[in-house]
Design an enzyme around this catalytic site. Structure first.
Site, PDB file in Angstrom:
ATOM      1  N   LEU A  95      20.573 -36.574 -25.544  1.00 40.81           N
ATOM      2  CA  LEU A  95      19.666 -36.425 -26.676  1.00 40.81           C
ATOM      3  C   LEU A  95      18.889 -37.702 -26.969  1.00 40.81           C
ATOM      4  O   LEU A  95      19.462 -38.790 -27.073  1.00 40.81           O
ATOM      5  CB  LEU A  95      20.481 -36.051 -27.928  1.00 40.81           C
ATOM      6  CG  LEU A  95      19.661 -35.779 -29.189  1.00 40.81           C
ATOM      7  CD1 LEU A  95      18.869 -34.477 -29.069  1.00 40.81           C
ATOM      8  CD2 LEU A  95      20.572 -35.725 -30.425  1.00 40.81           C
ATOM      9  N   TYR A  96      17.570 -37.527 -27.108  1.00 43.29           N
ATOM     10  CA  TYR A  96      16.728 -38.553 -27.718  1.00 43.29           C
ATOM     11  C   TYR A  96      16.445 -38.096 -29.134  1.00 43.29           C
ATOM     12  O   TYR A  96      16.118 -36.923 -29.353  1.00 43.29           O
ATOM     13  CB  TYR A  96      15.399 -38.680 -26.960  1.00 43.29           C
ATOM     14  CG  TYR A  96      15.505 -39.537 -25.721  1.00 43.29           C
ATOM     15  CD1 TYR A  96      15.866 -40.872 -25.804  1.00 43.29           C
ATOM     16  CD2 TYR A  96      15.234 -39.012 -24.464  1.00 43.29           C
ATOM     17  CE1 TYR A  96      15.970 -41.669 -24.664  1.00 43.29           C
ATOM     18  CE2 TYR A  96      15.325 -39.802 -23.321  1.00 43.29           C
ATOM     19  CZ  TYR A  96      15.698 -41.128 -23.441  1.00 43.29           C
ATOM     20  OH  TYR A  96      15.802 -41.912 -22.319  1.00 43.29           O
ATOM     21  N   ARG A 149       8.377 -50.998 -17.575  1.00 45.57           N
ATOM     22  CA  ARG A 149       8.485 -50.684 -16.144  1.00 45.57           C
ATOM     23  C   ARG A 149       7.099 -50.842 -15.552  1.00 45.57           C
ATOM     24  O   ARG A 149       6.214 -50.010 -15.786  1.00 45.57           O
ATOM     25  CB  ARG A 149       9.014 -49.278 -15.964  1.00 45.57           C
ATOM     26  CG  ARG A 149      10.346 -49.080 -16.693  1.00 45.57           C
ATOM     27  CD  ARG A 149      10.523 -47.697 -17.187  1.00 45.57           C
ATOM     28  NE  ARG A 149      11.698 -47.574 -18.041  1.00 45.57           N
ATOM     29  CZ  ARG A 149      12.187 -46.409 -18.409  1.00 45.57           C
ATOM     30  NH1 ARG A 149      11.638 -45.284 -17.990  1.00 45.57           N
ATOM     31  NH2 ARG A 149      13.216 -46.367 -19.222  1.00 45.57           N
ATOM     32  N   THR A 182      21.573 -41.071 -26.412  1.00 46.43           N
ATOM     33  CA  THR A 182      21.047 -42.322 -25.851  1.00 46.43           C
ATOM     34  C   THR A 182      20.672 -43.250 -26.992  1.00 46.43           C
ATOM     35  O   THR A 182      19.868 -42.895 -27.856  1.00 46.43           O
ATOM     36  CB  THR A 182      19.825 -42.032 -24.949  1.00 46.43           C
ATOM     37  OG1 THR A 182      20.282 -41.238 -23.852  1.00 46.43           O
ATOM     38  CG2 THR A 182      19.213 -43.315 -24.409  1.00 46.43           C
ATOM     39  N   LYS A 206      25.826 -43.198 -25.584  1.00 55.60           N
ATOM     40  CA  LYS A 206      25.442 -43.669 -24.236  1.00 55.60           C
ATOM     41  C   LYS A 206      24.525 -44.878 -24.349  1.00 55.60           C
ATOM     42  O   LYS A 206      23.436 -44.797 -24.931  1.00 55.60           O
ATOM     43  CB  LYS A 206      24.710 -42.533 -23.497  1.00 55.60           C
ATOM     44  CG  LYS A 206      24.131 -42.942 -22.151  1.00 55.60           C
ATOM     45  CD  LYS A 206      23.532 -41.741 -21.445  1.00 55.60           C
ATOM     46  CE  LYS A 206      22.931 -42.113 -20.110  1.00 55.60           C
ATOM     47  NZ  LYS A 206      21.667 -42.839 -20.221  1.00 55.60           N
TER      48      LYS A 206
HETATM   49  C1  GLV Z   1      14.148 -41.752 -19.203  1.00 53.39           C
HETATM   50  O1  GLV Z   1      15.157 -41.713 -19.831  1.00 53.39           O
HETATM   51  C2  GLV Z   1      13.681 -42.875 -18.476  1.00 53.39           C
HETATM   52  O2  GLV Z   1      14.434 -43.861 -18.375  1.00 53.39           O
HETATM   53  O3  GLV Z   1      12.560 -42.835 -17.978  1.00 53.39           O
END
Ligand code: GLV
Length: 407
Positions: free
Chosen positions: A166-167, A202, A193, A268
């Protein structure tokens, strides 16, 4: 149990022409046409190169990337290599029992499936394939909130023990509805999470302008008008998170969640003793030691390095699990020796899914199971309870007293 062929010969070719054509239309994608090639996969890590060859760059990079310098990404793997075995010998290992009970459910092994988002980017069968492979292997699948299949669709693939990741969205009605739907669909636990108030940086996703391909949706949110991801001059997912995910999330919300569901809650993303104690106080039924596959805060320790601190703080009050960097049966054994009740795998699932769909995921689970069984045999352990801290030696163990040298 597992119907995967004995030796996996992976056919690297266009697995679904329509899907492939859809991917070819993706902006910025470098969808590749590869000629048929057969190769034998003998370990889990080999699926990554196959996935890289098959998938559009935007998709592969999304799955493969860690945050920023990707130090933690490498460390999640490297740290396992610094833990060595102290095997015991001359023990009858003709029968090995890998079964375990997790959150009250009997599993064939302590190897489970972590949530990974948007699996239909990897293969048209996406989360259905993963759900079927997990249930054939007698283990748990955790479905991501950001799945490209809904909780109901995954439930309709057949019986299986499933957790829901879950978010927490800013709009709590969205969360409450989704949690209720997961519960109705037969999901058994929530993996909440807690390490993502904002998305980690990223850089490949930024360069690729990552966004969900237009022919897919975040299925759990489709009816709520939150199933699409706008293209951004950045990572589309980072913008989506900034717009929708609740940055105010705190321990009181872990308590709130317990008022809207009877499902147990696994927290988590815990990597410290302090947060372990707080999670237990807040009613967590279990802890997942996770750094989100090294995709959030870079330069946090490898999860295998953080595990023992968490296990000690938990004092056996709740089970502790681990994800991050598990690629070998030896890794599973090391995690259990440090006190984990089980581990979860993430990237190996999406990479094997990309390579050969359900058969790939089945093969990953089979290879890890067989390697873990072999590790137990070669360490002199016939059941999980026989795996102890003394079966390993870590860089942080005090040197053992040695006998004085003879002069
Ligand atoms: C999703 O949880 C991600 O890390 O992209």
């Amino acid at each position: 149990m597992c119907e995967t062929k004995d030796r996996a010969h992976v056919h690297v070719h266009t697995y679904n022409i329509h899907f492939h054509q859809d991917l070819m239309t993706l902006p910025n994608s470098l969808a590749k046409r590869k000629s048929a090639r057969t190769m034998e996969v003998t370990n889990v890590s080999e699926y990554q190169a196959i996935a890289k060859e098959k998938l559009p760059k935007m998709v592969y990079d999304y799955y493969a990337s860690g945050a920023e310098d990707q130090w933690t990404l490498e460390e999640n793997r490297n740290a396992f290599t610094r833990i060595l075995f102290r095997p015991r010998i001359l023990i009858d290992v003709s029968k090995i029992d890998m079964t375990t009970t997790i959150m009250g459910f009997k599993l064939s092994m302590p190897i489970m499936i972590a949530p990974t988002a948007m699996q239909k980017m990897a293969h048209p069968d996406g989360e259905y394939a993963t759900a079927r492979a997990a249930s054939a292997a007698g283990t748990i699948m955790t479905l991501s909130s950001w799945a490209t299949s809904s909780v109901e669709e995954v439930a309709s693939t057949g019986p299986g023990i499933r957790f829901f990741q879950l978010y927490v969205y800013k709009d709590r009605n969205v969360v409450a509805q989704l949690v209720r739907r997961a519960e109705r669909a037969g999901f058994k636990a929530i993996a909440l999470t807690v390490d993502t108030p904002r998305l980690g940086r990223r850089e490949a996703d930024i360069k690729n302008r990552f966004t969900l391909p237009p022919f897919l949706t975040l299925k759990n949110f489709e009816g709520l008008d939150l199933g699409k991801m706008d293209e951004a001059n950045d990572s589309g997912l980072a913008s989506y998170v900034a717009g929708q995910i609740d940055r105010t999330l705190s321990w009181k919300d872990v308590k709130w969640l317990q008022t809207i569901t009877t499902m147990p809650i696994l927290v988590k993303g815990v990597i410290t003793a302090e947060d372990t104690r707080l999670a237990i106080q807040a009613g967590a039924a279990g802890i997942i030691v996770s750094n989100h596959g090294a995709r959030q805060l870079d330069y946090v320790p490898a999860t295998i390095m953080a595990l023992e601190e968490v296990v000690k703080a938990a004092q056996g009050r709740v089970p502790v699990f681990l994800d991050g960097g598990v690629r070998r049966g030896t890794d599973v054994f090391k995690a259990l020796a440090l006190g984990a009740s089980g581990i979860f795998i993430g990237r190996p699932v999406v990479f094997s899914l990309a390579a050969e769909g359900e058969a790939g995921v089945r093969n990953v689970l089979k290879m890890l199971r067989e390697e873990f069984e072999l590790t137990m045999a070669l360490s002199g352990c016939t059941s999980l309870k026989e795996i102890t801290r003394d079966h390993i030696v870590t860089p942080w163990d005090a040197p053992k007293a040695r006998p004085a040298p003879r002069l």
